[in-house]
Design a protein around this motif. Structure first.
Motif, PDB file in Angstrom:
ATOM      1  N   TRP A 151       0.810  -1.217   0.000  1.00 50.42           N
ATOM      2  CA  TRP A 151       0.000   0.000   0.000  1.00 50.42           C
ATOM      3  C   TRP A 151       0.841   1.264   0.000  1.00 50.42           C
ATOM      4  O   TRP A 151       0.367   2.353  -0.330  1.00 50.42           O
ATOM      5  CB  TRP A 151      -0.916   0.024   1.235  1.00 50.42           C
ATOM      6  N   SER A 152       2.100   1.110   0.382  1.00 51.83           N
ATOM      7  CA  SER A 152       2.959   2.265   0.563  1.00 51.83           C
ATOM      8  C   SER A 152       2.976   3.158  -0.692  1.00 51.83           C
ATOM      9  O   SER A 152       3.174   2.679  -1.796  1.00 51.83           O
ATOM     10  CB  SER A 152       4.375   1.770   0.874  1.00 51.83           C
ATOM     11  N   LYS A 153       2.706   4.430  -0.460  1.00 51.90           N
ATOM     12  CA  LYS A 153       2.735   5.485  -1.493  1.00 51.90           C
ATOM     13  C   LYS A 153       1.589   5.411  -2.506  1.00 51.90           C
ATOM     14  O   LYS A 153       1.525   6.200  -3.443  1.00 51.90           O
ATOM     15  CB  LYS A 153       4.070   5.506  -2.238  1.00 51.90           C
ATOM     16  N   LEU A 154       0.673   4.445  -2.351  1.00 57.83           N
ATOM     17  CA  LEU A 154      -0.481   4.444  -3.261  1.00 57.83           C
ATOM     18  C   LEU A 154      -1.378   5.630  -2.917  1.00 57.83           C
ATOM     19  O   LEU A 154      -1.470   6.051  -1.764  1.00 57.83           O
ATOM     20  CB  LEU A 154      -1.286   3.144  -3.130  1.00 57.83           C
ATOM     21  N   ASP A 155      -2.036   6.164  -3.933  1.00 54.51           N
ATOM     22  CA  ASP A 155      -2.997   7.250  -3.713  1.00 54.51           C
ATOM     23  C   ASP A 155      -4.369   6.629  -3.467  1.00 54.51           C
ATOM     24  O   ASP A 155      -4.887   5.909  -4.323  1.00 54.51           O
ATOM     25  CB  ASP A 155      -3.065   8.149  -4.950  1.00 54.51           C
ATOM     26  N   VAL A 156      -4.906   6.940  -2.300  1.00 52.77           N
ATOM     27  CA  VAL A 156      -6.155   6.308  -1.872  1.00 52.77           C
ATOM     28  C   VAL A 156      -7.185   7.384  -1.538  1.00 52.77           C
ATOM     29  O   VAL A 156      -6.858   8.413  -0.940  1.00 52.77           O
ATOM     30  CB  VAL A 156      -5.904   5.428  -0.616  1.00 52.77           C
ATOM     31  N   LEU A 157      -8.427   7.125  -1.941  1.00 48.08           N
ATOM     32  CA  LEU A 157      -9.543   8.015  -1.578  1.00 48.08           C
ATOM     33  C   LEU A 157     -10.566   7.167  -0.841  1.00 48.08           C
ATOM     34  O   LEU A 157     -10.955   6.106  -1.330  1.00 48.08           O
ATOM     35  CB  LEU A 157     -10.165   8.588  -2.859  1.00 48.08           C
ATOM     36  N   PRO A 166     -11.013   2.099   7.344  1.00 47.15           N
ATOM     37  CA  PRO A 166     -10.217   1.476   6.272  1.00 47.15           C
ATOM     38  C   PRO A 166      -9.119   2.422   5.746  1.00 47.15           C
ATOM     39  O   PRO A 166      -7.986   2.002   5.522  1.00 47.15           O
ATOM     40  CB  PRO A 166     -11.259   1.174   5.181  1.00 47.15           C
ATOM     41  N   GLY A 167      -9.469   3.699   5.591  1.00 44.56           N
ATOM     42  CA  GLY A 167      -8.486   4.670   5.097  1.00 44.56           C
ATOM     43  C   GLY A 167      -7.363   4.885   6.098  1.00 44.56           C
ATOM     44  O   GLY A 167      -6.190   5.005   5.718  1.00 44.56           O
ATOM     45  N   VAL A 168      -7.711   4.928   7.375  1.00 45.77           N
ATOM     46  CA  VAL A 168      -6.682   5.097   8.413  1.00 45.77           C
ATOM     47  C   VAL A 168      -5.740   3.894   8.394  1.00 45.77           C
ATOM     48  O   VAL A 168      -4.513   4.034   8.504  1.00 45.77           O
ATOM     49  CB  VAL A 168      -7.329   5.283   9.805  1.00 45.77           C
ATOM     50  N   TYR A 169      -6.312   2.711   8.210  1.00 43.72           N
ATOM     51  CA  TYR A 169      -5.464   1.504   8.147  1.00 43.72           C
ATOM     52  C   TYR A 169      -4.440   1.636   7.006  1.00 43.72           C
ATOM     53  O   TYR A 169      -3.249   1.397   7.200  1.00 43.72           O
ATOM     54  CB  TYR A 169      -6.330   0.244   7.959  1.00 43.72           C
ATOM     55  N   LEU A 170      -4.917   2.053   5.827  1.00 47.79           N
ATOM     56  CA  LEU A 170      -3.984   2.176   4.694  1.00 47.79           C
ATOM     57  C   LEU A 170      -3.001   3.321   4.905  1.00 47.79           C
ATOM     58  O   LEU A 170      -1.858   3.255   4.462  1.00 47.79           O
ATOM     59  CB  LEU A 170      -4.741   2.343   3.374  1.00 47.79           C
ATOM     60  N   MET A 171      -3.433   4.362   5.608  1.00 48.07           N
ATOM     61  CA  MET A 171      -2.505   5.449   5.939  1.00 48.07           C
ATOM     62  C   MET A 171      -1.360   4.906   6.806  1.00 48.07           C
ATOM     63  O   MET A 171      -0.187   5.207   6.567  1.00 48.07           O
ATOM     64  CB  MET A 171      -3.245   6.553   6.699  1.00 48.07           C
ATOM     65  N   VAL A 172      -1.717   4.104   7.803  1.00 46.87           N
ATOM     66  CA  VAL A 172      -0.677   3.527   8.673  1.00 46.87           C
ATOM     67  C   VAL A 172       0.252   2.633   7.851  1.00 46.87           C
ATOM     68  O   VAL A 172       1.448   2.547   8.122  1.00 46.87           O
ATOM     69  CB  VAL A 172      -1.332   2.730   9.844  1.00 46.87           C
ATOM     70  N   LYS A 173      -0.308   2.025   6.803  1.00 42.66           N
ATOM     71  CA  LYS A 173       0.514   1.159   5.939  1.00 42.66           C
ATOM     72  C   LYS A 173       1.281   1.969   4.884  1.00 42.66           C
ATOM     73  O   LYS A 173       1.896   1.408   3.987  1.00 42.66           O
ATOM     74  CB  LYS A 173      -0.375   0.123   5.241  1.00 42.66           C
ATOM     75  N   VAL A 176      -1.056   7.360   0.755  1.00 39.72           N
ATOM     76  CA  VAL A 176      -1.451   8.771   0.867  1.00 39.72           C
ATOM     77  C   VAL A 176      -2.973   8.791   0.733  1.00 39.72           C
ATOM     78  O   VAL A 176      -3.508   8.446  -0.320  1.00 39.72           O
ATOM     79  CB  VAL A 176      -0.820   9.607  -0.263  1.00 39.72           C
ATOM     80  N   VAL A 177      -3.649   9.157   1.813  1.00 40.74           N
ATOM     81  CA  VAL A 177      -5.100   8.965   1.831  1.00 40.74           C
ATOM     82  C   VAL A 177      -5.836  10.302   1.869  1.00 40.74           C
ATOM     83  O   VAL A 177      -5.504  11.184   2.661  1.00 40.74           O
ATOM     84  CB  VAL A 177      -5.529   8.100   3.050  1.00 40.74           C
ATOM     85  N   HIS A 178      -6.828  10.423   1.006  1.00 39.44           N
ATOM     86  CA  HIS A 178      -7.761  11.550   1.047  1.00 39.44           C
ATOM     87  C   HIS A 178      -9.100  11.027   1.548  1.00 39.44           C
ATOM     88  O   HIS A 178      -9.532   9.946   1.132  1.00 39.44           O
ATOM     89  CB  HIS A 178      -7.928  12.168  -0.345  1.00 39.44           C
ATOM     90  N   PHE A 179      -9.715  11.783   2.435  1.00 34.21           N
ATOM     91  CA  PHE A 179     -10.972  11.359   3.044  1.00 34.21           C
ATOM     92  C   PHE A 179     -12.093  12.283   2.602  1.00 34.21           C
ATOM     93  O   PHE A 179     -11.933  13.501   2.608  1.00 34.21           O
ATOM     94  CB  PHE A 179     -10.871  11.412   4.578  1.00 34.21           C
ATOM     95  N   TYR A 237      -6.905   8.325  -8.321  1.00 34.75           N
ATOM     96  CA  TYR A 237      -6.502   7.453  -7.216  1.00 34.75           C
ATOM     97  C   TYR A 237      -6.258   6.021  -7.688  1.00 34.75           C
ATOM     98  O   TYR A 237      -6.951   5.525  -8.586  1.00 34.75           O
ATOM     99  CB  TYR A 237      -7.582   7.472  -6.135  1.00 34.75           C
ATOM    100  N   ASP A 238      -5.292   5.368  -7.004  1.00 34.96           N
ATOM    101  CA  ASP A 238      -5.042   3.942  -7.273  1.00 34.96           C
ATOM    102  C   ASP A 238      -6.145   3.082  -6.679  1.00 34.96           C
ATOM    103  O   ASP A 238      -6.515   2.060  -7.245  1.00 34.96           O
ATOM    104  CB  ASP A 238      -3.706   3.509  -6.625  1.00 34.96           C
ATOM    105  N   VAL A 239      -6.594   3.502  -5.503  1.00 30.28           N
ATOM    106  CA  VAL A 239      -7.600   2.714  -4.786  1.00 30.28           C
ATOM    107  C   VAL A 239      -8.659   3.668  -4.235  1.00 30.28           C
ATOM    108  O   VAL A 239      -8.323   4.684  -3.621  1.00 30.28           O
ATOM    109  CB  VAL A 239      -6.960   1.933  -3.605  1.00 30.28           C
ATOM    110  N   ILE A 240      -9.919   3.318  -4.469  1.00 31.38           N
ATOM    111  CA  ILE A 240     -11.014   4.073  -3.841  1.00 31.38           C
ATOM    112  C   ILE A 240     -11.773   3.102  -2.944  1.00 31.38           C
ATOM    113  O   ILE A 240     -12.140   1.999  -3.368  1.00 31.38           O
ATOM    114  CB  ILE A 240     -11.954   4.703  -4.893  1.00 31.38           C
ATOM    115  N   LEU A 241     -11.954   3.523  -1.697  1.00 30.23           N
ATOM    116  CA  LEU A 241     -12.648   2.700  -0.713  1.00 30.23           C
ATOM    117  C   LEU A 241     -13.987   3.346  -0.398  1.00 30.23           C
ATOM    118  O   LEU A 241     -14.078   4.580  -0.317  1.00 30.23           O
ATOM    119  CB  LEU A 241     -11.854   2.641   0.602  1.00 30.23           C
ATOM    120  N   THR A 242     -14.993   2.520  -0.178  1.00 34.73           N
ATOM    121  CA  THR A 242     -16.246   3.099   0.306  1.00 34.73           C
ATOM    122  C   THR A 242     -17.053   2.019   1.024  1.00 34.73           C
ATOM    123  O   THR A 242     -17.123   0.886   0.568  1.00 34.73           O
ATOM    124  CB  THR A 242     -17.023   3.810  -0.833  1.00 34.73           C
TER     125      THR A 242
END
Ligand SMILES: C[S@@+](CC[C@H](N)C(=O)[O-])C[C@H]1O[C@@H](n2cnc3c(N)ncnc32)[C@H](O)[C@@H]1O
Length: 324
Positions: A151-157, A166-173, A176-179, A237-242
């Motif tokens: 997940w490191s350095k992936l752009d996540v929304l 889920p976004g906080v988890y990927l941030m810790v990993k 780069v997370v946008h909420f 974004y590389d990954v979008i979570l919802t």
């Protein structure tokens, strides 16, 4: 004004006057994990003209940090990560106190306070339920924890983030997370504190300042592409979570349009949700049908829980057969 009735339950009509909810009725409502979309109120009204306009939130991190009340903090484990998060009971109490101190100058705030004070799960078009932690977001966080992706350095929304677990988890990993959440209040009271607390844990571990690149966007999906920008260029974004965001079929079009505009060509979207939101109409099957009819994305179910109420995780990727 009485609005059109569309659903059997689950959505409070923002045009109805605040009501006193009896203690018994409140007792019926569960707020934390394991809850369904449960509200005893009937009705819904969506007014296109009254959606919350999108904006980026510029956060005063030290001010938010100062306001974190240690009594409101809970911890959950996601994979090998312990995530601190603010429980909604504490926020509800704070909102009530503030409401008593400064009674409404502004109608929208008043509706928001009404929702929180009366334990409504959502008021369509005013408050979309982000203050509570819904169970599918844990499914999603745990699912991500078992993925072999780096997940490191992936752009996540994370769209409709609420607590943003889920976004906080990927941030810790290291992502780069946008909420994004519909409500500014949710981002300020819940998402940002959660990010800050989990940054601090990580900082203690390895002195890295993770999360300083997090950004926060409030407002309706229909208006969101206009603010999901960096230096005038549309963010991709590389990954979008919802999670728990497809309960209302009336929002599918704007969500789908936003996904299409914001996903990198090689990216993927994870949607965690119930198979069916009883009384509300949405759910994973109906969302899947909607996506298939549009033909923009391929969609598949990548995780299912069959115990009790069915929950799922859907994965969307661009349909390569339509690429020019
Ligand atoms: C039931 S809450 C789920 C919160 C969180 N994802 C979770 O699983 O705990 C639904 C979320 O969807 C978002 N949402 C729903 N409709 C929306 C809309 N039309 N525009 C923007 N956000 C919306 C809200 O931000 C809200 O927090």
């Amino acid at each position: 004004m009485m609005a059109e009735f569309r659903f059997d339950f689950a959505v409070k009509d923002k045009n109805l006057e605040p009501e006193n909810t009896s203690e018994n009725a409140n007792d019926k409502l569960e707020h934390i994990f394991g809850t369904n979309l449960v509200v005893e109120k009937v009705a819904s009204s969506q007014k296109e003209d009254s959606v919350v306009k999108a904006q980026e939130l510029i956060v005063d991190l030290p001010a938010v940090e100062d306001k974190i009340n240690p009594d409101d903090i809970d911890v959950i484990s996601v994979g090998n990560v312990k995530i601190n998060y603010i429980n909604s009971t504490g926020i509800e109490a704070e909102v009530k106190i503030e409401h008593l101190e400064h009674h409404d100058e502004d109608n929208k705030t008043d509706h928001f306070v009404t929702a929180v004070s009366n334990h409504y799960d959502l008021i369509s078009g005013v408050y979309e339920g982000g203050l509570k932690v819904w169970e599918c977001c844990l499914d999603l966080a745990n699912y991500l924890a078992h993925e072999s992706t780096l997940w490191s350095k992936l752009d996540v929304l994370e769209l409709g983030c609420g607590a943003g677990i889920p976004g906080v988890y990927l941030m810790v990993k290291g992502a780069v997370v946008h909420f994004q959440d519909y409500n500014t209040e949710v981002l300020e009271r819940l998402t940002v504190p959660n990010v800050i607390m989990n940054q601090q844990v990580k900082k203690k571990d390895d002195e890295k300042k993770l999360g300083h690149t997090c950004r926060y966007f409030a407002g309706d999906w229909s208006d969101m592409t206009s603010v999901l920008m960096t230096n005038g260029i549309q963010n991709k974004y590389d990954v979008i979570l919802t999670s728990e965001t497809i309960y209302n079929v009336n929002y599918y079009d704007r969500l789908h349009t936003l996904l299409q505009a914001s996903l990198k060509p090689s990216g993927c979207v994870y949607v965690a949700a119930k198979t069916h939101y009883f009384g509300v109409g949405g759910g994973t099957r109906i969302f899947e049908d909607f996506v298939n009819k549009n033909g923009i994305f391929n969609i598949k179910s990548c995780w299912q829980n069959k115990d009790g109420l069915q929950r799922e995780i859907l994965k969307l990727e661009f349909n390569r057969s339509i690429e020019s």
